[in-house]
Design a protein around this motif. Structure first.
Motif, PDB file in Angstrom:
ATOM      1  N   MET A 135     -21.976 -25.752  10.533  1.00  0.00           N
ATOM      2  CA  MET A 135     -20.396 -24.813   9.349  1.00  0.00           C
ATOM      3  C   MET A 135     -19.308 -25.752  10.596  1.00  0.00           C
ATOM      4  O   MET A 135     -19.936 -25.567  11.845  1.00  0.00           O
ATOM      5  N   GLU A 136     -18.517 -25.943  10.021  1.00  0.00           N
ATOM      6  CA  GLU A 136     -16.640 -25.655  10.800  1.00  0.00           C
ATOM      7  C   GLU A 136     -16.543 -24.422  11.075  1.00  0.00           C
ATOM      8  O   GLU A 136     -16.162 -23.764  10.188  1.00  0.00           O
ATOM      9  N   PRO A 137     -16.155 -24.392  12.375  1.00  0.00           N
ATOM     10  CA  PRO A 137     -15.873 -22.691  12.473  1.00  0.00           C
ATOM     11  C   PRO A 137     -13.921 -22.782  11.178  1.00  0.00           C
ATOM     12  O   PRO A 137     -13.457 -23.931  10.893  1.00  0.00           O
ATOM     13  N   ILE A 138     -13.999 -21.535  10.698  1.00  0.00           N
ATOM     14  CA  ILE A 138     -12.373 -21.362  10.099  1.00  0.00           C
ATOM     15  C   ILE A 138     -11.825 -20.293  10.570  1.00  0.00           C
ATOM     16  O   ILE A 138     -12.116 -18.801  10.890  1.00  0.00           O
ATOM     17  N   LEU A 139     -10.381 -20.803  11.231  1.00  0.00           N
ATOM     18  CA  LEU A 139      -9.408 -20.048  11.711  1.00  0.00           C
ATOM     19  C   LEU A 139      -8.953 -19.234  10.538  1.00  0.00           C
ATOM     20  O   LEU A 139      -8.015 -19.549   9.868  1.00  0.00           O
ATOM     21  N   ILE A 140      -9.095 -17.273  10.349  1.00  0.00           N
ATOM     22  CA  ILE A 140      -7.771 -16.333  10.040  1.00  0.00           C
ATOM     23  C   ILE A 140      -6.546 -16.604  10.120  1.00  0.00           C
ATOM     24  O   ILE A 140      -6.640 -15.802  11.323  1.00  0.00           O
ATOM     25  N   TYR A 141      -5.399 -16.977   9.664  1.00  0.00           N
ATOM     26  CA  TYR A 141      -4.249 -16.979  10.464  1.00  0.00           C
ATOM     27  C   TYR A 141      -3.124 -16.494  10.132  1.00  0.00           C
ATOM     28  O   TYR A 141      -3.391 -16.627   8.510  1.00  0.00           O
ATOM     29  N   GLY A 142      -2.311 -15.684  10.274  1.00  0.00           N
ATOM     30  CA  GLY A 142      -1.459 -15.163   9.827  1.00  0.00           C
ATOM     31  C   GLY A 142      -0.228 -15.520   9.554  1.00  0.00           C
ATOM     32  O   GLY A 142       0.337 -16.317  10.158  1.00  0.00           O
ATOM     33  N   PHE A 143       0.962 -15.242   8.045  1.00  0.00           N
ATOM     34  CA  PHE A 143       2.109 -15.692   7.934  1.00  0.00           C
ATOM     35  C   PHE A 143       2.259 -14.374   7.617  1.00  0.00           C
ATOM     36  O   PHE A 143       1.854 -13.615   7.206  1.00  0.00           O
ATOM     37  N   PRO A 144       3.608 -13.948   7.920  1.00  0.00           N
ATOM     38  CA  PRO A 144       5.036 -14.940   8.644  1.00  0.00           C
ATOM     39  C   PRO A 144       5.004 -14.865  10.254  1.00  0.00           C
ATOM     40  O   PRO A 144       5.144 -13.303  10.219  1.00  0.00           O
ATOM     41  N   LEU A 145       5.347 -15.513  10.417  1.00  0.00           N
ATOM     42  CA  LEU A 145       5.601 -15.694  12.736  1.00  0.00           C
ATOM     43  C   LEU A 145       4.342 -15.234  13.036  1.00  0.00           C
ATOM     44  O   LEU A 145       4.322 -13.952  13.968  1.00  0.00           O
TER      45      LEU A 145
ATOM     46  N   ARG B  57      -3.063  -6.490   3.985  1.00  0.00           N
ATOM     47  CA  ARG B  57      -3.312  -5.056   3.666  1.00  0.00           C
ATOM     48  C   ARG B  57      -4.536  -4.665   2.486  1.00  0.00           C
ATOM     49  O   ARG B  57      -4.893  -2.921   3.428  1.00  0.00           O
ATOM     50  N   GLU B  58      -4.965  -5.592   2.328  1.00  0.00           N
ATOM     51  CA  GLU B  58      -5.194  -5.169   1.332  1.00  0.00           C
ATOM     52  C   GLU B  58      -6.691  -4.445   1.596  1.00  0.00           C
ATOM     53  O   GLU B  58      -7.819  -4.824   2.801  1.00  0.00           O
ATOM     54  N   PRO B  59      -7.646  -3.643   1.121  1.00  0.00           N
ATOM     55  CA  PRO B  59      -9.104  -2.656   1.818  1.00  0.00           C
ATOM     56  C   PRO B  59     -10.366  -4.073   1.837  1.00  0.00           C
ATOM     57  O   PRO B  59     -11.255  -4.145   2.575  1.00  0.00           O
ATOM     58  N   ALA B  60     -10.054  -4.814   0.531  1.00  0.00           N
ATOM     59  CA  ALA B  60     -10.653  -6.004   0.830  1.00  0.00           C
ATOM     60  C   ALA B  60     -11.446  -6.745   2.165  1.00  0.00           C
ATOM     61  O   ALA B  60     -11.901  -7.262   3.074  1.00  0.00           O
ATOM     62  N   TYR B  61      -9.774  -6.622   2.849  1.00  0.00           N
ATOM     63  CA  TYR B  61      -9.521  -7.948   4.293  1.00  0.00           C
ATOM     64  C   TYR B  61     -10.443  -6.743   5.490  1.00  0.00           C
ATOM     65  O   TYR B  61     -10.482  -7.173   6.639  1.00  0.00           O
ATOM     66  N   ALA B  62     -10.566  -5.765   5.284  1.00  0.00           N
ATOM     67  CA  ALA B  62     -10.889  -5.232   5.818  1.00  0.00           C
ATOM     68  C   ALA B  62     -12.890  -5.621   6.358  1.00  0.00           C
ATOM     69  O   ALA B  62     -13.215  -4.566   7.851  1.00  0.00           O
ATOM     70  N   ARG B  63     -13.105  -5.870   4.975  1.00  0.00           N
ATOM     71  CA  ARG B  63     -15.218  -6.806   5.818  1.00  0.00           C
ATOM     72  C   ARG B  63     -14.102  -8.109   7.041  1.00  0.00           C
ATOM     73  O   ARG B  63     -15.751  -8.172   6.769  1.00  0.00           O
ATOM     74  N   ILE B  64     -13.959  -8.520   6.545  1.00  0.00           N
ATOM     75  CA  ILE B  64     -13.432  -8.828   7.931  1.00  0.00           C
ATOM     76  C   ILE B  64     -12.270  -8.379   9.396  1.00  0.00           C
ATOM     77  O   ILE B  64     -13.680  -8.769   9.906  1.00  0.00           O
ATOM     78  N   ASN B  65     -11.871  -8.315   9.054  1.00  0.00           N
ATOM     79  CA  ASN B  65     -11.415  -7.699  10.194  1.00  0.00           C
ATOM     80  C   ASN B  65     -11.216  -5.579   9.673  1.00  0.00           C
ATOM     81  O   ASN B  65     -10.129  -5.410   9.069  1.00  0.00           O
ATOM     82  N   PRO B  66     -11.653  -4.937  10.117  1.00  0.00           N
ATOM     83  CA  PRO B  66     -11.477  -3.391  10.062  1.00  0.00           C
ATOM     84  C   PRO B  66     -10.199  -2.537  10.304  1.00  0.00           C
ATOM     85  O   PRO B  66      -9.849  -1.542   9.564  1.00  0.00           O
ATOM     86  N   ARG B  67      -9.324  -3.620  11.306  1.00  0.00           N
ATOM     87  CA  ARG B  67      -7.569  -3.357  11.547  1.00  0.00           C
ATOM     88  C   ARG B  67      -6.903  -3.682  11.066  1.00  0.00           C
ATOM     89  O   ARG B  67      -5.550  -3.674  11.371  1.00  0.00           O
ATOM     90  N   HIS B  68      -7.570  -4.526   9.830  1.00  0.00           N
ATOM     91  CA  HIS B  68      -6.465  -5.283   9.398  1.00  0.00           C
ATOM     92  C   HIS B  68      -5.105  -6.114  10.638  1.00  0.00           C
ATOM     93  O   HIS B  68      -4.035  -6.040  10.237  1.00  0.00           O
ATOM     94  N   GLU B  69      -6.193  -7.140  10.840  1.00  0.00           N
ATOM     95  CA  GLU B  69      -5.210  -8.042  11.863  1.00  0.00           C
ATOM     96  C   GLU B  69      -5.542  -8.882  12.286  1.00  0.00           C
ATOM     97  O   GLU B  69      -6.901  -9.583  11.409  1.00  0.00           O
ATOM     98  N   THR B  70      -4.626 -10.118  11.918  1.00  0.00           N
ATOM     99  CA  THR B  70      -4.997 -11.683  12.462  1.00  0.00           C
ATOM    100  C   THR B  70      -4.464 -11.767  13.502  1.00  0.00           C
ATOM    101  O   THR B  70      -4.142 -10.708  14.107  1.00  0.00           O
ATOM    102  N   PRO B  71      -5.385 -13.593  14.592  1.00  0.00           N
ATOM    103  CA  PRO B  71      -5.841 -13.989  13.944  1.00  0.00           C
ATOM    104  C   PRO B  71      -7.685 -13.327  13.731  1.00  0.00           C
ATOM    105  O   PRO B  71      -8.320 -12.543  14.631  1.00  0.00           O
ATOM    106  N   ALA B  72      -9.304 -14.033  12.898  1.00  0.00           N
ATOM    107  CA  ALA B  72      -9.920 -14.131  13.076  1.00  0.00           C
ATOM    108  C   ALA B  72     -10.601 -15.389  12.988  1.00  0.00           C
ATOM    109  O   ALA B  72      -9.378 -16.260  12.812  1.00  0.00           O
ATOM    110  N   LEU B  73     -11.759 -15.308  13.001  1.00  0.00           N
ATOM    111  CA  LEU B  73     -12.837 -16.718  13.520  1.00  0.00           C
ATOM    112  C   LEU B  73     -14.327 -16.542  12.985  1.00  0.00           C
ATOM    113  O   LEU B  73     -14.431 -15.394  13.065  1.00  0.00           O
ATOM    114  N   ILE B  74     -14.627 -17.496  11.884  1.00  0.00           N
ATOM    115  CA  ILE B  74     -15.819 -17.878  11.101  1.00  0.00           C
ATOM    116  C   ILE B  74     -16.130 -18.708  11.707  1.00  0.00           C
ATOM    117  O   ILE B  74     -16.240 -19.788  12.288  1.00  0.00           O
ATOM    118  N   THR B  75     -16.849 -18.241  13.446  1.00  0.00           N
ATOM    119  CA  THR B  75     -17.800 -19.385  14.096  1.00  0.00           C
ATOM    120  C   THR B  75     -18.313 -19.877  12.964  1.00  0.00           C
ATOM    121  O   THR B  75     -18.362 -20.134  12.247  1.00  0.00           O
TER     122      THR B  75
END
Length: 234
Positions: free
Chosen positions: A1-11, A40-58
């Motif tokens: 699979m291709e990697p997926i970059l989770i990126y945030g907005f704004p700025l 900031r929603e609870p579901a995002y903690a499944r990706i990053n418990p610190r509720h931050e971007t970026p994250a990468l699905i390798t």
């Protein structure tokens, strides 16, 4: 699979990593996340418990967080050395040194300004102190990075590297927080102008703003956050 970059907005600082993926030239996908809402929603903690971007699905479906970890993951797969020099070279050392400075002191200097901006409920006296301290810190860190810039067109060599990607994602915070005009740092201002005119950065900035844009063709599209969380979240 291709990697997926989770990126945030704004700025988001992660805008630069989108540009880096374009420079790298290998297929990838993106997931655009509202940092003031769904991140900031609870579901995002499944990706990053610190509720931050970026994250990468390798490419193995694993979640990787933290900007420096993602940058090193990209560099390790840069077999054509498009975005990173030979890791054993002096240029490789310089790239990692500048990346470390940008990701720590340079980025961290803006923290008081973000805290003041997002403080709820407002505390005017504290916010004023944070803004004063933050502006002084940002100016000082710009002075130091200006001194680190060489005579070449980019931070490390004659084409953009991951160091430039990290820089361009953060640099625009200077005006957003009304700290100072970029012309106070001529080398950094010239670097920013060069990077912000780069097609990959133009593309990444447009995507961040929610606009339709045409890139190099290696981006295979966006994946909804709900799907990423469902398939790859812990």
């Amino acid at each position: 699979m291709e990697p997926i970059l989770i990126y945030g907005f704004p700025l988001g600082s992660s805008m630069g990593l989108v540009a880096a993926l374009e420079w790298l030239g290998k297929p990838y996908r993106l997931c655009r996340v509202d940092m003031l809402g769904e991140m900031r929603e609870p579901a995002y903690a499944r990706i990053n418990p610190r509720h931050e971007t970026p994250a990468l699905i390798t490419d193995e479906g694993k979640v990787l967080t933290e900007t420096m970890a993602i940058a090193h993951w990209l560099a390790a797969r840069d077999d054509e050395r498009r975005i990173s020099p030979d890791p054993m070279s002096s240029e490789g050392d310089r790239m990692r040194q500048i990346m470390a400075f940008i990701n720590t002191g340079f980025t961290g200097a803006f923290t008081p300004l973000w805290v003041a901006l997002e403080m709820d409920p407002p505390r005017p006296a504290l916010q004023a102190s944070l803004r004063e301290f933050g502006k002084e810190a940002v100016i000082g860190r710009h002075d130091k990075l200006e001194a680190m810039v060489g005579e070449g067109p980019y931070l490390v060599r004659d084409r953009p590297t991951l160091a430039d990607a990290l820089f361009v994602g953060i640099a625009r915070w200077l005006e957003f927080h009304e700290v100072a005009e970029p012309v106070h740092w001529p080398k950094l201002a010239a670097l920013r102008a060069r990077l912000e005119a780069d097609p990959a950065v133009v593309y990444a900035t447009a995507l961040e703003s929610g606009e339709s844009a045409v890139g190099s063709g290696v981006c295979l599209g966006h994946v909804p956050l709900a799907e990423v969380v469902e398939r790859y979240g812990a």
